[in-house]
Enzyme design. Structure first.
Site, short mmCIF file in Angstrom:
data_model
loop_
_atom_site.label_atom_id
_atom_site.label_comp_id
_atom_site.label_asym_id
_atom_site.label_seq_id
_atom_site.Cartn_x
_atom_site.Cartn_y
_atom_site.Cartn_z
N CYS A 169 -13.61 4.01 -28.67
CA CYS A 169 -14.90 4.70 -28.79
C CYS A 169 -15.58 4.88 -27.45
O CYS A 169 -16.64 4.29 -27.18
CB CYS A 169 -15.80 3.92 -29.73
SG CYS A 169 -14.97 3.57 -31.27
N ARG A 195 -5.91 3.22 -15.75
CA ARG A 195 -5.91 3.98 -14.49
C ARG A 195 -6.54 5.37 -14.61
O ARG A 195 -7.32 5.75 -13.74
CB ARG A 195 -4.49 4.06 -13.90
CG ARG A 195 -3.90 2.67 -13.57
CD ARG A 195 -2.62 2.76 -12.78
NE ARG A 195 -2.86 3.30 -11.47
CZ ARG A 195 -2.65 4.53 -11.10
NH1 ARG A 195 -2.09 5.39 -11.94
NH2 ARG A 195 -2.95 4.94 -9.90
N GLU A 207 3.85 -6.74 1.66
CA GLU A 207 3.38 -7.10 0.32
C GLU A 207 3.33 -5.87 -0.59
O GLU A 207 2.27 -5.50 -1.07
CB GLU A 207 1.96 -7.69 0.41
CG GLU A 207 1.82 -8.89 1.33
CD GLU A 207 0.36 -9.25 1.60
OE1 GLU A 207 -0.54 -8.42 1.33
OE2 GLU A 207 0.12 -10.35 2.10
N PRO A 208 4.44 -5.21 -0.81
CA PRO A 208 4.39 -4.04 -1.69
C PRO A 208 4.24 -4.45 -3.15
O PRO A 208 4.85 -5.42 -3.59
CB PRO A 208 5.74 -3.35 -1.46
CG PRO A 208 6.65 -4.44 -1.03
CD PRO A 208 5.81 -5.49 -0.34
N GLY A 266 0.75 -1.24 0.00
CA GLY A 266 0.00 0.00 0.00
C GLY A 266 0.78 1.29 0.00
O GLY A 266 0.20 2.36 -0.16
C1 PLP Z 1 -3.18 -5.02 -3.87
C2 PLP Z 1 -2.63 -5.66 -2.64
C3 PLP Z 1 -1.32 -5.41 -2.24
C4 PLP Z 1 -0.41 -4.45 -2.96
O1 PLP Z 1 -0.79 -3.14 -2.85
P1 PLP Z 1 0.17 -1.97 -3.42
O2 PLP Z 1 -0.59 -0.75 -3.17
O3 PLP Z 1 0.38 -2.25 -4.86
O4 PLP Z 1 1.43 -2.04 -2.64
C5 PLP Z 1 -0.84 -6.10 -1.15
N1 PLP Z 1 -1.62 -6.97 -0.47
C6 PLP Z 1 -2.89 -7.23 -0.82
C7 PLP Z 1 -3.68 -8.20 -0.04
C8 PLP Z 1 -3.44 -6.58 -1.91
O5 PLP Z 1 -4.71 -6.82 -2.26
#
Ligand code: PLP
Length: 421
Positions: free
Chosen positions: A346, A314, A275-276, A239
């Site tokens: 379109c 995006r 979990e980046p 995140g």
């Molecule tokens: C999407 C997600 C992430 C990664 O988020 P980023 O904003 O890309 O770092 C990590 N963990 C889980 C469970 C997610 O759904």
């Protein structure tokens, strides 16, 4: 920081001229920098150096196997959110014991495949899912390592579509119910509780919501330990945001993040997982496109590109801003003019930017969208029967096509005409 810079007026990806890649693969395409991916992974890895940890790249951000292998070779684990991503991670050579499985709707088949192929842990998101994991693990005569994703009810202060940590979101179990759910987990066969999981959203530009969530996780760790659970692992999600504009954003750095994690959770002696996704891949990729036409409208001018919303969704989906720069740098002091920068699809939503100041450009000129490495290629589609665009990986002075552009025949021949027609 990334490795896309001008040299004598020409945009380079590491030591390769972007125009040379365009000449070889055609436009549009995505290009990723190995050096940038590596640097971003290492920043996180070093930021957590104070204790046992594993950086599990959230591969949904950019999941080409060449990217996965680049990161896995550095020691990264993977965070997967589907059976397809699990298979892709395995195909890229990531060992099962470095793969964590997240996601709100893991199916029976996905759970079975991951248990059979090896998994570090499931991040459980609901009681029904926990019961299915218990059942599948029991059928296979094995034990599934699990954490339970708690929803800490904090406001991540990010775009509503990527906020996940408020009680109204579909993710995880309410933290207030955690003791109850952990008690059930301990009573079910085939499960081994290893820790707690939390992920509050994406593109966070402030550490405060993370810190608020992690403080709740720290308290919960003590409570669950007192209840007799063996909490040895904390998965803190991803995140951390990236700067999409050059000037006014300065999201916290991985080092600040790592120090905050140590401050809030370091005393618990747990292994830390993060979990980046975006921060590893986002600024490691460009979308390169060329100008098809310049069109003078009524009071506004349009720059019509050969890339469209199906290639990079995006802006249409999140009102996201991407810097768009010419591949051949504008001469200093040249006059800029406002353009609506659009694709050929379109839909009026196929607009990348409105009134964007650009230097003079002509048909055939190349432009590059910065910060397009994460949630770019992975979210693309073949809408309007536009082929998925190639992905290219640069490494020093080398580059390789890591996903080729399909031909029209390859796309069209996936359809089957039923025999009654
Ligand atoms: C999407 C997600 C992430 C990664 O988020 P980023 O904003 O890309 O770092 C990590 N963990 C889980 C469970 C997610 O759904």
């Amino acid at each position: 920081m990334d490795h896309f810079i001008y040299r004598d007026g020409a945009l380079f990806a590491e030591d390769v001229a972007v125009a040379d890649i365009a000449a070889a693969v055609g436009s549009p395409f995505y290009v990723y920098s190995t050096a940038t991916l590596t640097r971003h992974f290492q920043l996180f890895d070093e930021a957590l150096d104070w204790g046992p940890h594993l950086v599990c790249y959230a591969m949904k951000a950019a999941s080409n196997q060449a990217i996965l292998k680049t990161l896995a070779d550095l020691g990264a684990g993977m965070d997967v959110v589907s059976g397809g991503e699990y298979a892709r991670a395995k195909a890229a050579g990531v060992p099962g014991d470095r793969i964590v499985f997240s996601g709100v709707g893991k199916t029976h088949d996905e759970i079975r495949a991951a248990l059979s192929g090896g998994i570090r842990q499931f991040n459980v998101e609901s009681e029904p899912e926990m019961r299915v994991i218990s059942q599948v693990a029991s059928e296979l005569g094995t034990e599934a390592p699990i954490t339970i994703r708690v929803n800490p009810d904090v406001d991540a202060k990010t775009h509503a579509k990527i906020a996940t940590g408020k009680s109204e979101n579909k993710f995880g179990i309410p933290i207030s119910k955690a003791r109850e759910v952990y008690a059930e987990a301990a009573s079910l066969p085939g499960l081994r509780v290893v820790g707690i999981d939390v992920h509050i959203g994406s593109q966070l530009t402030d550490l405060a919501p993370f810190e608020a969530a992690y403080q709740k996780v720290a308290e919960l760790t003590e409570t669950l330990r007192a209840d007799g659970h063996d909490i040895t692992r904390l998965d803190l999600g991803g995140g951390l945001g990236i700067p999409y504009t050059r000037s006014n954003e300065a999201p916290p750095l991985p080092t600040d993040y790592g120090a905050m994690v140590q401050r809030t959770l370091g005393h618990l002696g747990c292994e830390i997982e993060i979990e980046p996704g975006r921060l590893i891949a986002g600024n490691a990729g460009l979308l390169v496109s060329s100008v098809i036409y310049l069109k003078n409208g009524d009071g506004r001018d349009f720059l019509i590109l050969d890339a469209a919303m199906n290639d990079l969704i995006r802006p249409a989906m999140y009102e996201a801003h991407h810097e768009i720069i010419p591949v051949q740098e504008a001469a200093p002091g040249v006059d800029l003019a406002p353009y609506d920068i659009v694709g050929p699809v379109c839909e009026s939503g196929d607009t990348f930017a409105k009134g964007r100041l650009m230097p003079p450009l002509a048909s055939g000129d190349l432009v590059a969208f910065r910060s397009a490495g994460a949630y770019g290629a992975v979210m693309s589609s073949e809408y309007n029967t536009r082929p998925l665009i190639p992905e290219v990986l640069v490494h020093g002075d080398q580059f390789a096509v890591i996903r080729a552009r399909p031909t029209f025949d390859e796309i069209i021949n996936r359809d089957t005409i039923p025999e009654w027609l």
